[in-house]
Design a protein around this motif. Structure first.
Motif, PDB file in Angstrom:
ATOM      1  N   LYS A 622      52.332  42.576  31.321  1.00 44.52           N
ATOM      2  CA  LYS A 622      53.012  43.039  30.372  1.00 44.52           C
ATOM      3  C   LYS A 622      52.786  42.518  28.731  1.00 44.52           C
ATOM      4  CE  LYS A 622      57.775  43.691  28.829  1.00 44.52           C
ATOM      5  NZ  LYS A 622      59.539  43.482  29.086  1.00 44.52           N
ATOM      6  N   GLU A 623      52.621  41.282  28.766  1.00 46.61           N
ATOM      7  CA  GLU A 623      52.362  40.431  27.764  1.00 46.61           C
ATOM      8  C   GLU A 623      50.706  40.177  27.222  1.00 46.61           C
ATOM      9  OE1 GLU A 623      54.629  36.961  27.922  1.00 46.61           O
ATOM     10  OE2 GLU A 623      56.544  38.064  28.216  1.00 46.61           O
ATOM     11  N   ALA A 624      49.871  40.115  27.973  1.00 46.20           N
ATOM     12  CA  ALA A 624      48.519  39.746  27.844  1.00 46.20           C
ATOM     13  C   ALA A 624      47.694  41.011  27.699  1.00 46.20           C
ATOM     14  CB  ALA A 624      47.795  38.834  28.807  1.00 46.20           C
ATOM     15  N   GLU A 625      46.780  40.885  26.735  1.00 43.98           N
ATOM     16  CA  GLU A 625      45.718  41.701  26.395  1.00 43.98           C
ATOM     17  C   GLU A 625      44.907  41.846  27.627  1.00 43.98           C
ATOM     18  OE1 GLU A 625      45.396  43.787  24.081  1.00 43.98           O
ATOM     19  OE2 GLU A 625      46.909  43.179  22.877  1.00 43.98           O
ATOM     20  N   LYS A 626      44.242  42.760  28.045  1.00 41.47           N
ATOM     21  CA  LYS A 626      43.342  43.219  29.194  1.00 41.47           C
ATOM     22  C   LYS A 626      41.944  42.039  29.149  1.00 41.47           C
ATOM     23  CE  LYS A 626      44.822  47.684  30.818  1.00 41.47           C
ATOM     24  NZ  LYS A 626      44.278  48.908  31.054  1.00 41.47           N
ATOM     25  N   GLU A 627      41.619  42.261  27.946  1.00 42.19           N
ATOM     26  CA  GLU A 627      40.351  41.328  27.662  1.00 42.19           C
ATOM     27  C   GLU A 627      40.689  39.886  27.977  1.00 42.19           C
ATOM     28  OE1 GLU A 627      41.667  43.475  25.665  1.00 42.19           O
ATOM     29  OE2 GLU A 627      39.959  45.300  25.360  1.00 42.19           O
ATOM     30  N   GLU A 628      41.525  39.523  27.433  1.00 41.98           N
ATOM     31  CA  GLU A 628      42.159  38.130  27.476  1.00 41.98           C
ATOM     32  C   GLU A 628      42.343  37.728  28.938  1.00 41.98           C
ATOM     33  OE1 GLU A 628      45.205  35.264  24.984  1.00 41.98           O
ATOM     34  OE2 GLU A 628      45.696  37.438  25.003  1.00 41.98           O
ATOM     35  N   ILE A 629      43.252  38.571  29.720  1.00 39.10           N
ATOM     36  CA  ILE A 629      43.274  38.278  30.957  1.00 39.10           C
ATOM     37  C   ILE A 629      42.019  38.362  31.809  1.00 39.10           C
ATOM     38  CG2 ILE A 629      44.140  39.359  33.247  1.00 39.10           C
ATOM     39  CD1 ILE A 629      46.597  40.672  31.578  1.00 39.10           C
ATOM     40  N   ILE A 630      40.950  39.268  31.678  1.00 38.09           N
ATOM     41  CA  ILE A 630      39.725  39.008  32.263  1.00 38.09           C
ATOM     42  C   ILE A 630      38.953  37.814  31.917  1.00 38.09           C
ATOM     43  CG2 ILE A 630      37.283  40.468  32.242  1.00 38.09           C
ATOM     44  CD1 ILE A 630      38.947  42.891  32.052  1.00 38.09           C
ATOM     45  N   THR A 631      38.956  37.597  30.663  1.00 35.63           N
ATOM     46  CA  THR A 631      38.114  36.344  30.353  1.00 35.63           C
ATOM     47  C   THR A 631      38.820  34.941  31.199  1.00 35.63           C
ATOM     48  OG1 THR A 631      37.908  37.290  28.093  1.00 35.63           O
ATOM     49  CG2 THR A 631      37.510  35.060  28.328  1.00 35.63           C
ATOM     50  N   VAL A 632      40.284  34.791  31.062  1.00 36.97           N
ATOM     51  CA  VAL A 632      40.687  33.620  31.908  1.00 36.97           C
ATOM     52  C   VAL A 632      40.522  33.748  33.071  1.00 36.97           C
ATOM     53  CG1 VAL A 632      42.902  32.690  32.367  1.00 36.97           C
ATOM     54  CG2 VAL A 632      42.673  33.297  30.082  1.00 36.97           C
ATOM     55  N   ALA A 633      40.691  35.093  34.016  1.00 37.66           N
ATOM     56  CA  ALA A 633      40.304  35.256  35.512  1.00 37.66           C
ATOM     57  C   ALA A 633      38.957  34.914  35.582  1.00 37.66           C
ATOM     58  CB  ALA A 633      40.740  36.808  35.573  1.00 37.66           C
ATOM     59  N   THR A 634      37.951  35.251  34.753  1.00 44.26           N
ATOM     60  CA  THR A 634      36.495  35.042  34.722  1.00 44.26           C
ATOM     61  C   THR A 634      36.391  33.453  34.910  1.00 44.26           C
ATOM     62  OG1 THR A 634      35.640  36.957  33.877  1.00 44.26           O
ATOM     63  CG2 THR A 634      34.157  35.281  34.220  1.00 44.26           C
ATOM     64  N   LEU A 635      37.128  32.799  33.906  1.00 45.72           N
ATOM     65  CA  LEU A 635      36.642  31.451  33.705  1.00 45.72           C
ATOM     66  C   LEU A 635      37.433  30.920  35.130  1.00 45.72           C
ATOM     67  CD1 LEU A 635      36.285  28.817  32.369  1.00 45.72           C
ATOM     68  CD2 LEU A 635      38.374  28.994  31.258  1.00 45.72           C
ATOM     69  N   ALA A 636      38.624  31.137  35.647  1.00 42.72           N
ATOM     70  CA  ALA A 636      39.246  30.626  36.698  1.00 42.72           C
ATOM     71  C   ALA A 636      38.064  30.781  38.000  1.00 42.72           C
ATOM     72  CB  ALA A 636      40.551  31.398  37.179  1.00 42.72           C
ATOM     73  N   LYS A 637      37.575  32.101  38.099  1.00 46.08           N
ATOM     74  CA  LYS A 637      36.686  32.302  39.378  1.00 46.08           C
ATOM     75  C   LYS A 637      35.285  31.458  39.304  1.00 46.08           C
ATOM     76  CE  LYS A 637      33.619  35.799  41.218  1.00 46.08           C
ATOM     77  NZ  LYS A 637      32.260  34.987  40.971  1.00 46.08           N
ATOM     78  N   ARG A 638      35.034  30.848  38.166  1.00 43.45           N
ATOM     79  CA  ARG A 638      33.848  30.045  37.784  1.00 43.45           C
ATOM     80  C   ARG A 638      34.446  28.631  38.403  1.00 43.45           C
ATOM     81  NH1 ARG A 638      32.638  30.536  32.036  1.00 43.45           N
ATOM     82  NH2 ARG A 638      31.122  28.715  32.307  1.00 43.45           N
ATOM     83  N   CYS A 639      35.662  28.213  37.939  1.00 43.59           N
ATOM     84  CA  CYS A 639      36.098  26.874  38.425  1.00 43.59           C
ATOM     85  C   CYS A 639      36.075  26.827  39.929  1.00 43.59           C
ATOM     86  CB  CYS A 639      37.399  26.865  37.728  1.00 43.59           C
ATOM     87  SG  CYS A 639      37.416  26.565  35.988  1.00 43.59           S
ATOM     88  N   LEU A 640      36.406  27.933  40.451  1.00 40.41           N
ATOM     89  CA  LEU A 640      36.507  28.055  42.018  1.00 40.41           C
ATOM     90  C   LEU A 640      35.027  28.469  42.742  1.00 40.41           C
ATOM     91  CD1 LEU A 640      39.675  30.330  42.068  1.00 40.41           C
ATOM     92  CD2 LEU A 640      39.780  27.675  42.432  1.00 40.41           C
ATOM     93  N   ASN A 641      34.077  28.126  42.055  1.00 39.37           N
ATOM     94  CA  ASN A 641      32.765  28.188  42.793  1.00 39.37           C
ATOM     95  C   ASN A 641      32.770  27.307  44.124  1.00 39.37           C
ATOM     96  OD1 ASN A 641      29.905  28.442  43.304  1.00 39.37           O
ATOM     97  ND2 ASN A 641      29.832  29.677  41.578  1.00 39.37           N
TER      98      ASN A 641
END
Length: 730
Positions: A622-641
């Motif tokens: 509801k509150e975050a921009e989609k681009e912002e969500i995807i960027t943080v999610a991508t960073l989280a995925k890289r941390c979980l490699n």
């Protein structure tokens, strides 16, 4: 003495075996209305000596005391010293005139025969309403010695006199109509009524206003039951002793005319009756004599002890005093030995827990000595109210945390840790010194420690608002955790970890990063806590690490396989925290499917299948921009490699999160967006399985310049603001 002890023991056994009276369960009453009751008088069975019973009657509406053994006279007062041994009662008047208003209720008098009472010589004999003249001083009058009181106006009446006369000695047990003839045969014919009255009452009441007394039916008179003639001290081993049920007062008959009224509880417990020596009225008021074993002195009768008895008493008292001082000495010696043992034990724990080494470390770092405090065990016991269970803030695998208040009023968190591995004392002390020197606004401050206990106690600053996991997994309507707040917390935590990994004097790996170890202060700023400094530590060549096994759901799979912990293991755990912030789910999911129990695995699979927006928290969507969500999610995925070498460093993670927060349209976000196509909110055209840290990865293919001081925000997010050696990021 042994025989005496045996008799006392036998008496105690008998007392326990005999039936219990009601008065032994309920204490003897000491008052009835405004009358105070004292022994030998008493109310209820077991509370009085025979002949001194008192009844408390409530039938009139207000309680009144009566003596049932003495014509049921109303008891007004048990007279105190100096008229000890007397009581004041209401005695009815005796009507002498048949035409009196009281003709129908002519009192027959009072007979004290057979009772332990007699009329006191403090009473006066009074005759009222005699209607006759009398001139005081007429020696021929039978009223010589009496006092005449003028009670009416002589102009209206021929004469109105009342008479107050001393009480003859033979009027001690009987007062009736015939008593009046002791003064004159004419009194019954001339006077309206006669009565006995207490002299004190006459002086205070009657003489002040005698006009209204003709119709009074009762007057207060004094009854004597004994006289104090000295003090007494007797062994309490006689059948002639009587005590109340409370055993607070006793009475012992010494002779037909003397008794000992015991009043000392101390001596009663010791088996002796000590108190006042009373001359009983049955002795005929000849109180000049003392009972056997007593001598008459100027101040009364006193007990005479023979030499052997005096010697026995002296020996007994001396032995008692010696035993008393011996017990005092033993108690003091016990306390002294106990204190010495406690001091030695504290010193032993202090050495075992590395206290000497810590002192040496503090001395070698003079500039940091004030930053680390050694607390005493007494300090922390007082601060936690002896580790009261009500002070517990939380407990887990590493120990229990208590809330405490120091002597200066400061609020702290005191961690009582598990047993320390003595083989790693040096590493433990080194880490305590290093952690105490960390002064980062997003790291919980270690204030000091206590090494005088079996396990070390660590003292941290107190963080008011609890842990992050409470706000993520148990979100309340009163204080929802917004997307802006989640992103700020992620930036603050990553900055703290980046500082620990890169900017501290010796790199420190946390080893237990999880949302429960991220606390929020009074302004809801993130504070990284629980470094496990209380546990044993291991040291490799260049890095100081705390030996914490980690928590399920956050544990780096590579570390789990290899048992080799690196800085990238902290990165993996932080990646799980990022996923918690995005999804609002716990690291171990409550689901039937085994492959979906791990939140990290479930999140990566959702990204692979382009279902990212299906697993996000509603508030994030509801509150975050989609681009912002995807960027943080991508960073989280890289941390979980799964390959630790392909994960970003914490410095890189902190840099990117700050960039996302400060400028959504910055070049880092733009470059990530160029690699991703968005169709109706779905993620397409991007291979999430591709190695995020390969040559195509943004952060691993560039030279990153970040200020090592985490307290200064890095504003280099726009090309115009970046130093020349970092511009190839954009």
């Amino acid at each position: 003495m042994a025989v005496h002890h045996c008799l006392v023991l036998l008496q105690v056994i008998v007392l326990h075996l005999r039936p219990i009276k009601a008065s032994e369960i309920f204490p003897c009453p000491t008052e009835c209305g405004n009358v105070s009751i004292s022994y030998p008088f008493g109310i209820g069975e077991g509370c009085y000596v025979e002949g001194y019973e008192v009844i408390c009657d409530h039938s009139s509406g207000s309680p009144k005391a009566f003596l049932p053994g003495v014509n049921r006279l109303e008891l007004l007062l048990i007279l105190p010293y100096p008229k000890f041994g007397a009581v004041r009662v209401n005695v009815p008047t005796i009507s002498l005139n048949g035409s009196s208003k009281r003709t129908s209720n002519i009192a027959k008098g009072v007979n004290l025969s057979g009772t332990p009472f007699a009329f006191s010589t403090d009473n006066k004999f009074a005759a009222i309403g005699c209607n006759m003249r009398y001139h005081q001083g007429n020696s021929s009058s039978v009223f010589v010695g009496c006092l005449s009181i003028y009670t009416c106006d002589p102009t209206l009446y021929p004469a109105c006199y009342d008479f107050l006369c001393p009480l003859p000695r033979n009027v001690t047990h009987l007062f009736n109509v015939n008593t009046s003839y002791l003064f004159s045969p004419s009194i019954p014919q001339k006077c309206q009524s006669v009565f006995l009255v207490d002299e004190d009452w006459v002086n205070s009441k009657y003489l002040g206003d005698p006009h209204d007394l003709k119709d009074q039916q009762e007057f207060p008179a004094a009854l004597k039951w004994g006289a104090k003639i000295g003090s007494c001290f007797e062994e309490n081993n006689s059948y002639s002793i009587s005590c109340n049920s409370d055993n607070t007062s006793c009475l012992k008959q010494l002779s037909p005319g003397h008794l000992c009224l015991c009043s000392s509880t101390y001596y009663l417990l010791k088996g002796y009756c000590a108190g006042d020596l009373i001359c009983n009225i049955s002795s005929g008021y000849n109180c000049s004599n003392c009972p056997d074993g007593y001598n008459r002195l100027s101040y009364g009768c006193i007990k005479v002890f023979n030499k052997s008895r005096v010697k026995f008493i002296i020996i007994g008292c001396g032995g008692g005093l010696a035993l008393f001082f011996l017990l005092i000495g033993i108690w003091w010696l016990y306390k002294f030995v106990k204190r010495r043992r406690e001091i030695k034990l504290k010193h032993k724990f202090f050495k075992k827990n590395g206290g000497l080494l810590l002192q040496q470390e503090l001395s070698s770092n003079e500039g940091n000595i004030e930053k680390m405090k050694l607390f005493t065990s007494k300090d922390l016991e007082t601060a936690t109210d002896n580790y009261n269970a009500n002070r517990i803030l939380g407990q887990g695998g590493q120990g229990i945390v208590y809330k405490g208040m120091l002597a200066d009023g400061g609020i702290v968190a005191i961690k009582k840790s598990k047993i320390l591995d003595e083989s790693n004392l040096e590493q433990f002390i080194n880490e305590v010194v290093i952690l105490s020197q960390i002064n980062h606004r997003n790291v919980v401050k270690l204030l000091g420690c206590c090494l005088e206990t079996e396990v070390p106690l660590l003292v941290y600053e107190f963080i008011l608002n609890g842990s992050l996991d409470q706000y993520i997994h148990y979100e309340s309507e009163e204080f929802p955790i917004t997307w802006e707040m989640r992103l700020r917390i992620a930036v603050e935590v990553s900055g703290a970890l980046s500082y620990l990994h890169s900017a501290a004097s010796i790199p420190i790996y946390h080893r237990d990063i999880k949302s429960a170890n991220i606390l929020l202060d009074d302004k809801y700023r993130a504070k990284v806590s629980d470094f496990g400094a209380s546990r044993s530590i291991t040291v490799d060549q260049t890095h100081l690490t705390t030996q914490v096994q980690g928590s399920f759901g956050y544990l780096d799979p590579e570390y789990f396989r290899s048992s080799h912990f690196t800085d990238k293991s902290d990165v993996y755990s932080f990646g799980v925290v990022l996923v918690e912030l995005l999804t609002g789910q716990k690291p171990i999911r409550s689901t039937v499917a085994e492959e979906d129990k791990s939140l990290a695995r479930y999140f990566i699979l959702a990204m692979k299948e382009n279902r990212l927006f299906e697993v996000l928290d509603d508030r994030v969507l509801k509150e975050a921009e989609k681009e912002e969500i995807i960027t943080v999610a991508t960073l989280a995925k890289r941390c979980l490699n799964l390959n630790g070498k392909k994960r970003p460093t914490m410095k890189e993670v902190a840099f990117e999160l700050r960039g996302i927060r400060e400028s959504i349209g910055a070049s880092i976000l733009q470059q990530n967006c160029e690699e991703t196509d968005f169709v109706n909110g779905d993620i397409t055209g991007h291979d999430f399985e591709r190695d995020s840290s390969s040559s195509g990865s943004t952060l691993n293919s560039v030279s990153v310049s970040v200020d090592a001081d985490p307290l200064i925000s890095n504003k280099c997010y726009h090309v115009a603001n970046c130093p020349s050696h970092s511009k190839k990021l954009y």
